[in-house]
Motif scaffolding. Structure first.
Motif, PDB file in Angstrom:
ATOM      1  N   UNK A   1      37.543  41.172  32.643  1.00 29.67           N
ATOM      2  CA  UNK A   1      36.354  40.972  33.465  1.00 29.67           C
ATOM      3  C   UNK A   1      35.176  40.712  32.546  1.00 29.67           C
ATOM      4  N   UNK A   2      34.649  39.502  32.612  1.00 28.68           N
ATOM      5  CA  UNK A   2      33.518  39.123  31.766  1.00 28.68           C
ATOM      6  C   UNK A   2      32.236  39.242  32.588  1.00 28.68           C
ATOM      7  N   UNK A   3      31.369  40.180  32.196  1.00 23.49           N
ATOM      8  CA  UNK A   3      30.131  40.448  32.917  1.00 23.49           C
ATOM      9  C   UNK A   3      29.025  39.529  32.386  1.00 23.49           C
ATOM     10  N   UNK A   4      28.978  38.308  32.875  1.00 23.41           N
ATOM     11  CA  UNK A   4      27.913  37.370  32.497  1.00 23.41           C
ATOM     12  C   UNK A   4      26.731  37.590  33.430  1.00 23.41           C
ATOM     13  N   UNK A   5      26.192  38.801  33.385  1.00 23.55           N
ATOM     14  CA  UNK A   5      25.194  39.267  34.346  1.00 23.55           C
ATOM     15  C   UNK A   5      24.036  39.921  33.621  1.00 23.55           C
ATOM     16  N   UNK A   6      22.876  40.046  34.260  1.00 21.26           N
ATOM     17  CA  UNK A   6      21.802  40.864  33.687  1.00 21.26           C
ATOM     18  C   UNK A   6      22.298  42.293  33.488  1.00 21.26           C
ATOM     19  N   UNK A   7      21.789  42.992  32.463  1.00 21.42           N
ATOM     20  CA  UNK A   7      22.325  44.322  32.141  1.00 21.42           C
ATOM     21  C   UNK A   7      22.229  45.326  33.277  1.00 21.42           C
ATOM     22  N   UNK A   8      21.164  45.292  34.053  1.00 22.21           N
ATOM     23  CA  UNK A   8      21.029  46.251  35.157  1.00 22.21           C
ATOM     24  C   UNK A   8      22.080  45.995  36.227  1.00 22.21           C
ATOM     25  N   UNK A   9      22.413  44.718  36.463  1.00 24.81           N
ATOM     26  CA  UNK A   9      23.430  44.383  37.453  1.00 24.81           C
ATOM     27  C   UNK A   9      24.815  44.787  36.946  1.00 24.81           C
ATOM     28  N   UNK A  10      25.062  44.587  35.655  1.00 31.04           N
ATOM     29  CA  UNK A  10      26.349  44.993  35.075  1.00 31.04           C
ATOM     30  C   UNK A  10      26.570  46.488  35.245  1.00 31.04           C
ATOM     31  N   UNK A  11      25.511  47.269  35.012  1.00 25.80           N
ATOM     32  CA  UNK A  11      25.632  48.724  35.160  1.00 25.80           C
ATOM     33  C   UNK A  11      25.976  49.102  36.590  1.00 25.80           C
ATOM     34  N   UNK A  12      25.309  48.479  37.553  1.00 29.72           N
ATOM     35  CA  UNK A  12      25.582  48.787  38.958  1.00 29.72           C
ATOM     36  C   UNK A  12      26.993  48.372  39.357  1.00 29.72           C
ATOM     37  N   UNK A  13      27.448  47.224  38.824  1.00 30.87           N
ATOM     38  CA  UNK A  13      28.799  46.754  39.147  1.00 30.87           C
ATOM     39  C   UNK A  13      29.850  47.714  38.610  1.00 30.87           C
TER      40      UNK A  13
END
Length: 390
Positions: free
Chosen positions: A125-137
């Motif tokens: 799973x590659x989290x190509x997301x803003x860091x705050x969104x990655x944490x929530x995911x």
């Protein structure tokens, strides 16, 4: 020494242990995926290093299957050739044709788990997301939601501050073992950045003079003509300091400044990088040790550029900078007294992406020399990849 770290991290074939069967990119409709991840994956496929994987994209944008296929075609076509690449036997076409896109809110409880339940594992799973969104995911996942052997791959910035980074580490350790977590700095995937290690430690020419006795200053510059490029959702909350200097240029500084590790194993490199960063400081008088600015309206290469605060999605009240510069002191025997200047800026009239090591003048210059008295400089270019001694 040539290494393409971002390409290797983008492929499940490179992970230790059981082979990854599915690559799931979260944030698949974003800029990072289009500019870096998908071209990197295409190079791996052409190089025969991707294995038999299924590519799945997920994002918040309501893309159709045709939108996703268009992105794949554009990004795969943009992949630059890699030396030694071979005929992929149609693998690139097959992976593209079988790939799917899912609109999903990965922060919603159960949404990402439901998507994972329908994928063949193990999954990267590659989290190509803003860091705050990655944490929530990640917080919305439970260990049982992940197929056995799955990997979690996260882009920098890792967290939004020290506290959130520690919190994210705690969440990740609850989901998978540490050696199944990959924290990626895509900037270090530039071949020339990693070749700094080879330049320093695989020859006898430079290392003896790589210290404060011979080096006057070090500049690490990443100036670009690119403007915001529709990235306000992330960039306006980060700015140049977090986006480039904290995330990437400090890593480059550490590679330039570190002592020789005993091996190139991840632990040895990480420990030596950490030693440099712990010895580093910025003078507390920020008026003399830092600069910040943001671009205003003008033209670059004949193209009109709007004022940053007028860009779509920008909140002027944040005061976000698009240029940042800091002067770092590395307080150890090797580098005492040598300033390391780190700068990055957007929408500048001149592209400049390089590290410049400026050497001190010779102790004595015989009379009779004429011409411009300029110091010796070693230039290591990050784009294009160059090496020059002035």
């Amino acid at each position: 020494m040539t290494t393409h770290a971002i390409d290797e991290q983008a492929s499940g074939h490179q992970f230790r242990g059981q082979a990854i069967r599915t690559l799931l990119i979260l944030g698949a409709s974003g800029d990072l995926t289009g500019r870096l991840l998908l071209p990197g994956l295409a190079r791996l496929i052409r190089h025969g290093k991707a294995g038999e994987i299924t590519l799945v994209g997920a994002g918040s944008d309501p893309w159709t299957a045709e939108d996703w296929q268009s992105r794949l075609a554009t990004s795969f076509a943009a992949a630059t050739p890699v030396s030694g690449a071979q005929d992929d036997g149609g693998a690139l076409r097959r992976i593209c044709a079988a790939s799917t896109y899912h609109q999903v809110d990965v922060t919603a409880q159960g949404a990402l788990a439901e998507l994972l339940a329908g994928l063949e594992g193990p999954v990267a799973i590659y989290f190509a997301l803003p860091p705050a969104v990655s944490e929530k995911a990640c917080a919305a996942l439970e260990p049982g939601d992940l197929p056995d052997g799955s990997r979690l791959v996260l882009e920098k910035p890792f967290g939004t501050d020290r506290e959130s980074a520690a919190r994210l580490n705690t969440i990740l350790s609850r989901l998978v073992p540490e050696d199944h977590i990959h924290r990626v700095d895509h900037f270090l995937g530039k071949a020339t950045v990693l070749n700094i290690l080879g330049l320093r430690f695989a020859n006898r020419l430079l290392e003896p003079v790589w210290n404060s006795l011979h080096v006057d200053s070090v500049d690490i510059i990443f100036d670009e003509k690119l403007t915001l490029e529709n990235r306000a959702r992330y960039y306006d909350g980060a700015g140049a300091l977090k986006d480039m200097i904290q995330s990437h240029l400090l890593q480059v500084m550490a590679l330039i400044a570190m002592n020789a590790p005993s091996t190139l194993h991840e632990r040895d490199l990480r420990d030596h990088i950490g030693t440099v960063l712990r010895a580093s400081s910025v003078h507390p008088d920020f008026s003399t040790s830092t600069r910040r600015a943001r671009y205003s309206a003008g033209t670059i290469d004949g193209k009109a550029v709007p004022n940053y605060v007028d860009e779509n999605g920008v909140d002027p009240s944040r005061g976000t900078e698009t240029l940042a510069e800091i002067v770092v002191s590395i307080n150890n025997e090797r580098w005492a007294g040598v300033p390391f200047r780190l700068r990055s800026g957007k929408s500048l009239g001149r592209t400049r992406k390089e590290a410049v090591i400026t050497f001190k003048p010779v102790n004595h210059l015989p009379e009779g020399f004429t011409g411009v008295d300029s110091p010796t400089r070693l230039r290591i270019g990050f784009g294009p990849d160059t090496l020059a001694l002035d």
